[in-house]
Design a protein around this motif. Structure first.
Motif, PDB file in Angstrom:
ATOM      1  N   ARG A  23      48.135  19.468  35.706  1.00 49.81           N
ATOM      2  CA  ARG A  23      49.622  19.294  35.374  1.00 49.81           C
ATOM      3  C   ARG A  23      50.394  20.368  34.741  1.00 49.81           C
ATOM      4  NH1 ARG A  23      51.047  14.051  36.969  1.00 49.81           N
ATOM      5  NH2 ARG A  23      49.128  12.494  37.064  1.00 49.81           N
ATOM      6  N   VAL A  24      51.554  20.338  34.746  1.00 50.74           N
ATOM      7  CA  VAL A  24      52.262  21.529  34.248  1.00 50.74           C
ATOM      8  C   VAL A  24      53.249  20.740  33.518  1.00 50.74           C
ATOM      9  CG1 VAL A  24      53.586  23.497  34.106  1.00 50.74           C
ATOM     10  CG2 VAL A  24      51.436  23.482  35.626  1.00 50.74           C
ATOM     11  N   ARG A  25      53.685  20.935  32.308  1.00 52.63           N
ATOM     12  CA  ARG A  25      54.730  20.359  31.463  1.00 52.63           C
ATOM     13  C   ARG A  25      55.278  21.720  30.325  1.00 52.63           C
ATOM     14  NH1 ARG A  25      51.176  15.686  31.611  1.00 52.63           N
ATOM     15  NH2 ARG A  25      52.193  14.059  32.506  1.00 52.63           N
ATOM     16  N   GLY A  26      56.536  21.781  30.597  1.00 54.52           N
ATOM     17  CA  GLY A  26      56.901  22.884  29.788  1.00 54.52           C
ATOM     18  C   GLY A  26      56.464  24.072  29.871  1.00 54.52           C
ATOM     19  N   GLY A  27      56.128  24.286  31.095  1.00 56.27           N
ATOM     20  CA  GLY A  27      55.494  25.645  31.558  1.00 56.27           C
ATOM     21  C   GLY A  27      54.205  25.914  30.933  1.00 56.27           C
ATOM     22  N   ARG A  28      53.534  24.796  30.552  1.00 56.27           N
ATOM     23  CA  ARG A  28      51.897  24.926  30.100  1.00 56.27           C
ATOM     24  C   ARG A  28      51.279  23.980  31.002  1.00 56.27           C
ATOM     25  NH1 ARG A  28      50.878  28.635  26.215  1.00 56.27           N
ATOM     26  NH2 ARG A  28      52.655  28.996  25.149  1.00 56.27           N
ATOM     27  N   LEU A  29      49.938  24.696  31.531  1.00 52.43           N
ATOM     28  CA  LEU A  29      49.164  24.126  32.466  1.00 52.43           C
ATOM     29  C   LEU A  29      47.970  23.550  31.867  1.00 52.43           C
ATOM     30  CD1 LEU A  29      48.186  23.787  35.528  1.00 52.43           C
ATOM     31  CD2 LEU A  29      47.125  26.194  35.208  1.00 52.43           C
ATOM     32  N   SER A  30      47.481  22.287  32.215  1.00 56.70           N
ATOM     33  CA  SER A  30      46.534  21.525  31.662  1.00 56.70           C
ATOM     34  C   SER A  30      45.653  20.977  32.904  1.00 56.70           C
ATOM     35  CB  SER A  30      46.886  20.596  30.636  1.00 56.70           C
ATOM     36  OG  SER A  30      47.344  21.178  29.566  1.00 56.70           O
ATOM     37  N   GLY A  31      44.300  20.839  32.703  1.00 54.37           N
ATOM     38  CA  GLY A  31      43.445  20.317  33.717  1.00 54.37           C
ATOM     39  C   GLY A  31      42.428  21.326  34.170  1.00 54.37           C
ATOM     40  N   ARG A  32      41.443  20.859  35.082  1.00 52.28           N
ATOM     41  CA  ARG A  32      40.764  21.419  35.523  1.00 52.28           C
ATOM     42  C   ARG A  32      40.623  21.857  37.212  1.00 52.28           C
ATOM     43  NH1 ARG A  32      36.036  21.235  31.871  1.00 52.28           N
ATOM     44  NH2 ARG A  32      36.598  19.922  30.263  1.00 52.28           N
ATOM     45  N   LYS A  33      39.797  23.057  37.479  1.00 47.57           N
ATOM     46  CA  LYS A  33      39.874  23.606  38.868  1.00 47.57           C
ATOM     47  C   LYS A  33      38.403  23.943  39.015  1.00 47.57           C
ATOM     48  CE  LYS A  33      43.956  23.077  40.334  1.00 47.57           C
ATOM     49  NZ  LYS A  33      44.401  22.262  41.453  1.00 47.57           N
ATOM     50  N   ILE A  34      37.891  23.643  40.272  1.00 51.95           N
ATOM     51  CA  ILE A  34      36.380  23.933  40.461  1.00 51.95           C
ATOM     52  C   ILE A  34      36.162  24.834  41.761  1.00 51.95           C
ATOM     53  CG2 ILE A  34      35.346  21.888  39.546  1.00 51.95           C
ATOM     54  CD1 ILE A  34      35.053  20.795  42.255  1.00 51.95           C
ATOM     55  N   SER A  35      35.018  25.396  41.922  1.00 59.47           N
ATOM     56  CA  SER A  35      34.845  26.180  43.047  1.00 59.47           C
ATOM     57  C   SER A  35      35.687  27.301  43.524  1.00 59.47           C
ATOM     58  CB  SER A  35      34.434  25.282  44.283  1.00 59.47           C
ATOM     59  OG  SER A  35      33.411  24.500  43.721  1.00 59.47           O
ATOM     60  N   VAL A  36      36.341  28.145  42.479  1.00 57.16           N
ATOM     61  CA  VAL A  36      37.569  28.876  42.842  1.00 57.16           C
ATOM     62  C   VAL A  36      36.752  30.391  43.441  1.00 57.16           C
ATOM     63  CG1 VAL A  36      39.337  30.332  41.898  1.00 57.16           C
ATOM     64  CG2 VAL A  36      38.974  28.055  41.108  1.00 57.16           C
ATOM     65  N   LEU A  37      36.906  30.508  44.525  1.00 66.45           N
ATOM     66  CA  LEU A  37      36.120  31.698  45.264  1.00 66.45           C
ATOM     67  C   LEU A  37      36.563  33.028  44.458  1.00 66.45           C
ATOM     68  CD1 LEU A  37      34.379  33.055  47.377  1.00 66.45           C
ATOM     69  CD2 LEU A  37      36.307  32.959  48.846  1.00 66.45           C
ATOM     70  N   HIS A  38      35.823  33.884  44.078  1.00 70.31           N
ATOM     71  CA  HIS A  38      36.077  35.116  42.968  1.00 70.31           C
ATOM     72  C   HIS A  38      36.947  34.849  41.989  1.00 70.31           C
ATOM     73  CE1 HIS A  38      33.922  37.761  45.669  1.00 70.31           C
ATOM     74  NE2 HIS A  38      34.586  37.421  46.752  1.00 70.31           N
ATOM     75  N   GLY A  39      37.185  33.519  41.637  1.00 69.15           N
ATOM     76  CA  GLY A  39      37.812  33.390  40.244  1.00 69.15           C
ATOM     77  C   GLY A  39      37.206  33.866  39.164  1.00 69.15           C
ATOM     78  N   ASP A  40      35.957  34.349  39.290  1.00 69.94           N
ATOM     79  CA  ASP A  40      35.084  34.963  38.187  1.00 69.94           C
ATOM     80  C   ASP A  40      35.751  36.439  37.893  1.00 69.94           C
ATOM     81  OD1 ASP A  40      34.270  35.770  40.771  1.00 69.94           O
ATOM     82  OD2 ASP A  40      32.554  36.461  39.759  1.00 69.94           O
ATOM     83  N   VAL A  41      36.335  36.990  38.841  1.00 70.68           N
ATOM     84  CA  VAL A  41      36.927  38.535  38.484  1.00 70.68           C
ATOM     85  C   VAL A  41      38.510  38.639  38.874  1.00 70.68           C
ATOM     86  CG1 VAL A  41      34.754  39.518  39.276  1.00 70.68           C
ATOM     87  CG2 VAL A  41      36.472  39.004  40.973  1.00 70.68           C
ATOM     88  N   ALA A  42      39.275  37.499  39.109  1.00 75.00           N
ATOM     89  CA  ALA A  42      40.494  37.534  39.329  1.00 75.00           C
ATOM     90  C   ALA A  42      41.328  38.018  37.964  1.00 75.00           C
ATOM     91  CB  ALA A  42      40.996  36.220  39.854  1.00 75.00           C
ATOM     92  N   ASP A  43      42.206  38.859  38.223  1.00 73.49           N
ATOM     93  CA  ASP A  43      43.482  39.320  37.372  1.00 73.49           C
ATOM     94  C   ASP A  43      44.344  38.121  37.132  1.00 73.49           C
ATOM     95  OD1 ASP A  43      41.864  41.926  36.493  1.00 73.49           O
ATOM     96  OD2 ASP A  43      42.455  42.165  38.676  1.00 73.49           O
ATOM     97  N   HIS A  44      44.763  37.414  38.137  1.00 75.02           N
ATOM     98  CA  HIS A  44      45.828  36.509  38.207  1.00 75.02           C
ATOM     99  C   HIS A  44      45.252  35.331  39.163  1.00 75.02           C
ATOM    100  CE1 HIS A  44      48.399  39.548  36.491  1.00 75.02           C
ATOM    101  NE2 HIS A  44      49.213  38.527  36.175  1.00 75.02           N
TER     102      HIS A  44
END
Length: 369
Positions: free
Chosen positions: A133-154
């Motif tokens: 969820r995003v409130r006031g421009g701030r993101l909270s929560g979890r994501k899993i299994s993000v392909l190449h999330g280990d090297v992502a700049d954004h």
């Protein structure tokens, strides 16, 4: 860039020549030992060759490539098991930014995407029933299994809008803080990550909620079609490698390929290869059709190709005997890549259910990576 089949074949051949010269099996084995999980040199080469600008608009120095061009490149990614984040960044992440990014966002990020200094990853899948969820421009929560999330700049992250409800997309810079990244390798060696956001700064991507949903559905279909092309590249190699092995492996004084049962199984593998090729082309051509028709064709193709590629991979391993599962033989690496690809951008069961639903009522259901 609208591309006919002949021009797409030329692009595929050009990419294949580069990969043959610079990304052989032993060279890829060295890449597997890199801390980043991919070759920085190869990534720079991809930028110089224009691969990373395929999805970018011509006004920003890109090629504005159509699905045939993307598929031609992804076949080579599959045939050579390239480890770099081509699919995650150059296809999916760039596609979302092209469709939804503001002028300021595009101006800030497009140059880095084209020259390879910036990598994107799309974070969509979540554990259990606790959505981001995003409130006031701030993101909270979890994501899993993000392909190449280990090297992502954004990161491009799907999350519920805390103020208005509904799913939206947000740009997140993991270096800005409040983002915990758990890095790991998938079974095929590619990098991935689980993410924990604890009030991370998030920038809205796309102002209109309906436009976001439509663009997200379109990009995920494009990703599924690209995954089909990648699977086709791997299947072609497995079929060719297995047929060659049947000719040279001898047992009881003769090549095992003289066994009629093995000949029939090899023919079945070849027929599946041609079916995968036909359905991949159908999925690519369907991407320009209305959403409901696109959903039915793409999901039907992805569901069938998951099964077909698994069967080809199984047969390749079995006909190579014990060698088929060893780290030293490329067959086992293709097997693992196909198993991972089958789970990306919708599993076989998800796509089959979507295919059936689209056929009944013309409405595409949701799909997660």
């Amino acid at each position: 860039m609208n591309m006919d089949l002949e021009t797409a074949a030329m692009l595929r051949d050009s990419a294949a020549r580069y990969a043959a010269d610079n990304y052989g099996f032993l060279q890829r084995h060295a890449v597997l030992g890199e801390a980043t999980g991919y070759s920085a040199r190869a990534w720079r080469d991809y930028a110089d060759l224009g691969w990373l600008a395929l999805r970018l608009p011509e006004a920003h120095g890109g090629l504005d490539a159509d699905p045939l061009a993307v598929g031609a490149l992804m076949e080579v990614v599959g045939s050579r098991l390239l480890m770099e984040p081509v699919l995650a960044s150059a296809i999916v992440g760039t596609g979302l930014l092209v469709k939804l990014g503001s002028e300021a966002q595009q101006a800030a990020l497009f140059p880095g995407l084209a020259d390879g200094s910036l990598r994107l990853a799309f974070a969509d899948a979540e554990p259990g029933d606790s959505p981001c969820r995003v409130r006031g421009g701030r993101l909270s929560g979890r994501k899993i299994s993000v392909l190449h999330g280990d090297v992502a700049d954004h990161l491009i992250v799907s999350a519920l809008d805390g103020a208005h409800g509904g799913r939206r997309l947000y740009l997140v810079d993991p270096a800005a803080g409040e983002t915990e990244i758990t890095r790991y390798r998938l079974v095929d060696g590619r990098g991935a990550a689980n993410l924990h956001f604890a009030g991370a700064p998030a920038e809205l991507l796309g102002a209109d909620a309906a436009a976001v949903e439509a663009a997200l559905a379109e990009v995920l279909d494009e990703a599924a079609a690209a995954a089909c092309a990648e699977a086709l590249g791997a299947v072609r190699v497995l079929v060719a490698t297995t047929c060659d092995y049947l000719k040279i492996r001898k047992q009881f004084g003769r090549a095992i390929g003289t066994n009629q049962a093995l000949q029939h199984r090899a023919v079945d593998m070849f027929l599946l290869q041609e079916e995968v090729a036909a359905l991949t082309l159908a999925a690519q051509q369907a991407l320009c059709r209305p959403a409901a028709e696109r959903a039915r064709v793409v999901s039907g193709a992805k569901a069938y190709i998951c099964n077909a590629a698994r069967h080809v991979a199984n047969e390749a391993v079995q006909m190579h005997g014990g060698l088929g599962v060893t780290e030293e033989l490329d067959v086992s690496h293709y097997f693992r890549r196909l198993m991972v690809n089958a789970a990306l951008f919708g599993s076989r069961d998800e796509h089959f259910a979507r295919f059936v639903a689209a056929g009944r009522n013309g409405v595409a259901g949701g799909m997660h990576t």
